[in-house]
Structure formats: C-alpha cells, structure tokens
Design a protein around this motif. Sequence first.
Motif, short mmCIF file in Angstrom:
data_model
loop_
_atom_site.label_atom_id
_atom_site.label_comp_id
_atom_site.label_asym_id
_atom_site.label_seq_id
_atom_site.Cartn_x
_atom_site.Cartn_y
_atom_site.Cartn_z
N ARG A 69 -37.71 -117.57 35.24
CA ARG A 69 -37.09 -118.29 36.33
C ARG A 69 -38.04 -117.93 37.23
NH1 ARG A 69 -33.51 -115.89 34.05
NH2 ARG A 69 -33.48 -113.89 35.19
N GLY B 280 -35.82 -129.55 39.23
CA GLY B 280 -36.67 -130.02 40.47
C GLY B 280 -37.91 -130.28 40.19
N THR C 53 -40.41 -130.03 43.30
CA THR C 53 -40.65 -128.68 43.81
C THR C 53 -41.73 -128.06 43.01
OG1 THR C 53 -38.39 -128.28 44.28
CG2 THR C 53 -39.65 -126.35 44.22
N ARG D 91 -39.46 -117.93 40.76
CA ARG D 91 -38.90 -117.97 42.18
C ARG D 91 -39.40 -118.45 43.30
NH1 ARG D 91 -37.10 -112.02 43.25
NH2 ARG D 91 -35.29 -112.92 44.53
N SER D 92 -39.24 -119.90 43.33
CA SER D 92 -40.08 -120.71 44.44
C SER D 92 -40.08 -120.25 45.69
CB SER D 92 -39.92 -122.18 44.42
OG SER D 92 -38.50 -122.45 44.50
N GLY D 93 -40.78 -119.98 46.68
CA GLY D 93 -40.92 -119.69 47.92
C GLY D 93 -40.73 -118.18 48.32
N MET E 102 -36.99 -123.67 37.75
CA MET E 102 -37.43 -123.10 38.93
C MET E 102 -35.90 -122.63 39.71
SD MET E 102 -40.34 -124.40 39.13
CE MET E 102 -40.80 -124.12 40.93
N GLU F 286 -34.88 -121.24 43.37
CA GLU F 286 -35.12 -120.94 44.89
C GLU F 286 -35.04 -119.47 45.15
OE1 GLU F 286 -34.19 -122.23 49.71
OE2 GLU F 286 -33.34 -123.57 47.86
N CYS F 287 -36.06 -118.81 45.76
CA CYS F 287 -35.84 -117.32 46.01
C CYS F 287 -34.82 -117.40 47.50
CB CYS F 287 -37.04 -116.72 46.14
SG CYS F 287 -37.12 -114.97 46.96
N ARG F 288 -33.90 -116.54 47.42
CA ARG F 288 -33.11 -116.39 48.57
C ARG F 288 -33.60 -115.04 49.29
NH1 ARG F 288 -29.79 -120.65 48.83
NH2 ARG F 288 -29.42 -121.74 46.72
N ARG G 141 -40.50 -116.12 51.84
CA ARG G 141 -39.51 -115.45 52.12
C ARG G 141 -40.09 -113.74 52.19
NH1 ARG G 141 -34.50 -115.87 53.93
NH2 ARG G 141 -34.76 -118.04 52.82
#
Length: 269
Positions: A76, A6, A9, A78-80, A26, A28-30, A84
Amino acid sequence: MPLMSGNRTLLEFVSGKGEWDGEFLMAECRRALAPCTSIPSVQYALNPYGGCEHGCVCCCAPKATHADPLSWRVVRVRSGIAQRLSRELPAVAGSAIAVGTATDPYQYAERRFLLTRSCLEAIMPGRNRVVVLTKSDLVVRDIDLLLGLGAKVAMRVPVADERTSKVLEPGAPSPKARLDAASRLCSEGVETVVSVSPVASFTEGRESELAEAIAAAGVRTVLAEGLDMRHLDSVSMDRRGIAPSESAMGVLEKEFGRRGLELRRSFSV
Ligand code: SF4
C-alpha cells in the motif's frame, strides 16, 4: 499485473526509471506519524508503505497491526505521506522517529515511489533523532540524507546463509547484499548496527557463520533479540519447526565475543 486504484494519483509517481512492477494499491496518507510501541527510546513510528514484499516467515507486523496476512505482500503506497509529515513535524521536534517499524521502508517499491526518501528530505537536520530499520541494500542510495540527519541504521540479517534466507525471507535482498550495504554505511560514517533478530531455532548451527560474516563486513555492533511469539501464529511456526532458542543466543554471545563484536540485547536510539 500491478493492482492499482486512482491512476491519476499514480502518474505523479512515475519516474520513468523505476523497474519495479510488483502489486500495489494507492492509499492516501491521513497521518504520517504514529506512536512507536516497539522501541522504548523512540516516540514515533513512520512507515511510508503498508504491507511488505519481503514476505518474512517470522514477520510480526500483520498480527500486530491487525492487517490481513494474506494480502500483506501487496504494497500500500501511502501517497502524500511526505507532505503530511511536514505538517506534523513541528509538533514533535526533539523526539525520536523510527522509520520502518512495521514494513520495510526500502522494499522494492521504494525504487519507484521514493516515499522514504521524500520523508527523510522532509525532516530538518537537528530537529529529530532518526533510526531506519531495513532488510534492503537500497538504503545506501540515501547515505547523503542519513548523514545529514545523523540517522542510525539497523540492518536486519537473521541468517548469513543464502538458502535459509530464501526460505525465511523470500522477497528480501540476499544477506550478502545487506551486509555489503552495512559495510558501506559504516565506512561512509553512518552509525550502523546489524540486527540478527529474531534469534530462533533456525539460528542454531549457523551462529559462527553469521558472526564471521558480520565481522567481515566491518560492523562492530550487533543487536540480538529472541523470537517473540506473541504476534506470530503458533500453528504456522510449529509446522515450520521454528521456536525461540536460548541456546542459539548463548552461542551467538560467545561467537560475537570472540570476534570483538559488541552485543546488544535491546534496541535504543
Ligand atoms: S522485512 Fe520486516 S516488515 Fe517486511 S516482511 Fe520482513 S519482517 Fe515483515
């Protein structure tokens, strides 16, 4: 070369001044907050990164989190996570949050990605109790935020001797750098304890040196917990000659007492 996924990103993170170029992915943080199971008085855990570059021999996290130990040192990102977190915080007002329960929030990647700082910025002063656990002197960069949040810091320094540290925690900043950082945090008013956990066979014969270094740093409270073998590979520990040590704990107790250091056997916020 860094591992990447990504690229688009990634661009949002490039600050132009980050010198770190370790391996990362990368992701994505959920969900930012997770229930905290490792500290009794803390309800939520916040880990801005997955994996940890410090590569500590006695790290319980890969097994505890069911992560692949072979790729644990690939970070890793944890983007965003801060965005969040902002959405999750209203529902957890009044609770305690521990930052860095599974991975170090101030590992070198933080110089580049600033996820930990962004998360601390997202927490409103007075809404949550915050404790930060780290083995990195980079934490002093965020003294302004830590003071604003009334956050506590647990600086982890299992040994003071640099050579032993290089074997036990090869990727972490030196014990001296960490103790200097703890000293600075204390002098600037951030409540700070030094954690010498895990106390184990490698502590034996090094108790006095460790106590002296902590006292010299001006830290008054020490946390000492024994080696917990439940999340460690016993074959690997045996091969390295690492085992729990009650005798080291007893000697530490005396050495801390002689220097007027308060010893805690478990962590609380
Ligand atoms: S600093 Fe903590 S999370 Fe990172 S490898 Fe060491 S023990 Fe594991």
